[in-house]
Design a protein around this motif. Structure first.
Motif, PDB file in Angstrom:
ATOM      1  N   THR A 231       0.858  -1.186   0.000  1.00 38.52           N
ATOM      2  CA  THR A 231       0.000   0.000   0.000  1.00 38.52           C
ATOM      3  C   THR A 231       0.889   1.230   0.000  1.00 38.52           C
ATOM      4  O   THR A 231       2.019   1.185   0.502  1.00 38.52           O
ATOM      5  N   LYS A 232       0.405   2.310  -0.583  1.00 39.90           N
ATOM      6  CA  LYS A 232       1.209   3.548  -0.633  1.00 39.90           C
ATOM      7  C   LYS A 232       0.762   4.556   0.424  1.00 39.90           C
ATOM      8  O   LYS A 232       1.317   5.647   0.524  1.00 39.90           O
ATOM      9  N   THR A 233      -0.245   4.198   1.203  1.00 38.09           N
ATOM     10  CA  THR A 233      -0.843   5.149   2.150  1.00 38.09           C
ATOM     11  C   THR A 233      -0.372   4.896   3.576  1.00 38.09           C
ATOM     12  O   THR A 233      -0.402   3.766   4.059  1.00 38.09           O
ATOM     13  N   PHE A 234       0.057   5.964   4.257  1.00 38.13           N
ATOM     14  CA  PHE A 234       0.349   5.860   5.684  1.00 38.13           C
ATOM     15  C   PHE A 234      -0.385   6.981   6.425  1.00 38.13           C
ATOM     16  O   PHE A 234      -0.605   8.062   5.889  1.00 38.13           O
ATOM     17  N   ILE A 235      -0.776   6.691   7.653  1.00 41.75           N
ATOM     18  CA  ILE A 235      -1.558   7.617   8.474  1.00 41.75           C
ATOM     19  C   ILE A 235      -0.667   8.136   9.591  1.00 41.75           C
ATOM     20  O   ILE A 235       0.053   7.369  10.229  1.00 41.75           O
ATOM     21  N   THR A 236      -0.713   9.446   9.806  1.00 39.84           N
ATOM     22  CA  THR A 236       0.140  10.036  10.833  1.00 39.84           C
ATOM     23  C   THR A 236      -0.599  11.131  11.592  1.00 39.84           C
ATOM     24  O   THR A 236      -1.465  11.815  11.039  1.00 39.84           O
ATOM     25  N   THR A 237      -0.268  11.283  12.873  1.00 39.32           N
ATOM     26  CA  THR A 237      -0.905  12.326  13.684  1.00 39.32           C
ATOM     27  C   THR A 237      -0.371  13.707  13.337  1.00 39.32           C
ATOM     28  O   THR A 237      -1.020  14.709  13.571  1.00 39.32           O
ATOM     29  N   HIS A 238       0.845  13.763  12.813  1.00 42.23           N
ATOM     30  CA  HIS A 238       1.503  15.049  12.512  1.00 42.23           C
ATOM     31  C   HIS A 238       1.805  15.078  11.019  1.00 42.23           C
ATOM     32  O   HIS A 238       2.592  14.281  10.535  1.00 42.23           O
ATOM     33  N   SER A 239       1.192  15.994  10.313  1.00 42.27           N
ATOM     34  CA  SER A 239       1.357  16.041   8.841  1.00 42.27           C
ATOM     35  C   SER A 239       2.696  16.661   8.463  1.00 42.27           C
ATOM     36  O   SER A 239       2.748  17.681   7.781  1.00 42.27           O
ATOM     37  N   ALA A 240       3.763  16.021   8.905  1.00 41.48           N
ATOM     38  CA  ALA A 240       5.107  16.548   8.663  1.00 41.48           C
ATOM     39  C   ALA A 240       5.785  15.887   7.472  1.00 41.48           C
ATOM     40  O   ALA A 240       6.856  16.309   7.054  1.00 41.48           O
TER      41      ALA A 240
END
Length: 342
Positions: A231-240
């Motif tokens: 998958t190419k998608t990752f989820i993060t709390t900080h859009s850095a």
């Protein structure tokens, strides 16, 4: 940027005045003789700037960081002593847009050799919702384009392809998380140190070349390591990680925005649920210097794992590595695991 956490400009101006009064006997003209005949006094705003100054400056510089280890850079409040120390510096390296209090203090410091890293590469807008490519195969094409055609292709893309990643307005300052952009900044820092301290120009050039080569190897490791993810998608709390996502053809889904402490809306959390299911995302990433509460809550609700993806705003004993290169290597390993890359 969370306005309530910023110091009013008037407070900074007052502190600057205090700092300058206390230091009126000191002169910033010492740069020419390498800081009173000794090491060049360098002030760095936070860790990514400190790392560059130390690696490129080597034995010829004495580097002080305004942001102590473990302090979230966005939250930094400067003391009058720190503001005074800026005006005493021979050379100041900072990144405009990350720390408004620092930006104001530097602007009023009167230091001749002041370098804004944001001017040494091309900044882009990355929104809180989609940072990176969410354009199907186009993401792969751009990743290939960046990997093989280098800086020119990337600058061309960032200035003229019409993609608007900016949901919040303003450019994303997290340029150091893209090794290619960070190398561009390193080159600019090297040249500026050569001008500020010409007696040691040859060493600065040598150190710059060595660091740029190291960053090139890191870029190659990312290109190779993230070439064929499930998958190419990752989820993060900080859009850095917008620049990193864009560089390697990935899609960052930020729970909140570029401000690491912003609370996500219920609608955004529901949207993340849907995206995670659709894109087969496995992991919600949080960072070392901010709370993991949102990530853990979302992961629990969606059945996802949690992991650390470090935006490298500071190094502490909790960091997955001793310096920028090591932590970036740890980030790569975490991404490979989360994305199912071989």
């Amino acid at each position: 940027m969370n306005v309530r956490r910023l110091i009013p400009t008037t407070a900074v101006a007052g502190a600057v005045a205090l700092g300058l009064t206390a230091l009126s006997a000191c002169s910033t003209s010492d740069a020419a003789d390498g800081g009173n005949g000794d090491k060049l006094k360098v002030t760095a705003s936070f860790y990514p700037m400190q790392f560059l100054a130390e690696k490129i400056g080597g034995e010829h510089v004495a580097v002080t960081s305004l942001t102590k280890p473990g302090v979230e850079p966005h939250d930094l409040e400067l003391t009058p002593r720190q503001i005074g120390s800026i005006s005493e510096s021979d050379y100041v390296l900072y990144l405009k847009g990350i720390q408004p209090a620092v930006d104001d203090a530097i602007k009023q410091s009167g230091v001749k050799n002041t370098v804004d890293a944001a001017t040494l590469t091309t900044l882009e807008n990355h929104g809180s919702e989609v940072s990176g490519h969410d354009h199907g195969h186009e993401g792969e094409e751009h990743a290939d384009e960046h990997g093989h055609e280098g800086e020119e292709a990337h600058e061309e893309h960032s200035e003229g392809d019409g993609h608007n990643h900016g949901e919040e307005g303003g450019a994303d300052p997290h340029i150091w998380l893209d090794p290619v952009k960070y190398a561009e900044v390193a080159k600019g820092v090297g040249k500026s140190l050569e001008k500020a301290d010409p007696d040691h120009a040859a060493d600065y050039k040598k150190n710059t070349d060595a660091l740029v080569a190291e960053l090139g190897e890191l870029n190659t490791a990312y290109e190779t390591g993230l070439k064929d993810p499930a998958t190419k998608t990752f989820i993060t709390t900080h859009s850095a990680f917008g620049y990193l996502a864009e560089r390697y053809g990935l899609t960052q889904q930020g729970i909140a925005g570029i401000d690491p402490e912003a609370e996500p809306s219920p609608a955004r959390i529901q949207e993340i649920h849907t995206i995670a299911e659709k894109e087969k995302a496995t992991t919600v990433f949080f960072e070392t210097l901010a709370s993991d509460r949102t990530a853990k809550t979302l992961a629990k609700d969606t059945g996802l794992k949690t992991g650390v993806l470090d935006p490298l705003e500071g190094i502490t004993d909790k960091s997955q590595g001793a310096d920028y290169i090591e932590v970036m290597e740890s980030n790569l390993a975490a991404l490979q695991k989360a994305l199912g890359a071989k």
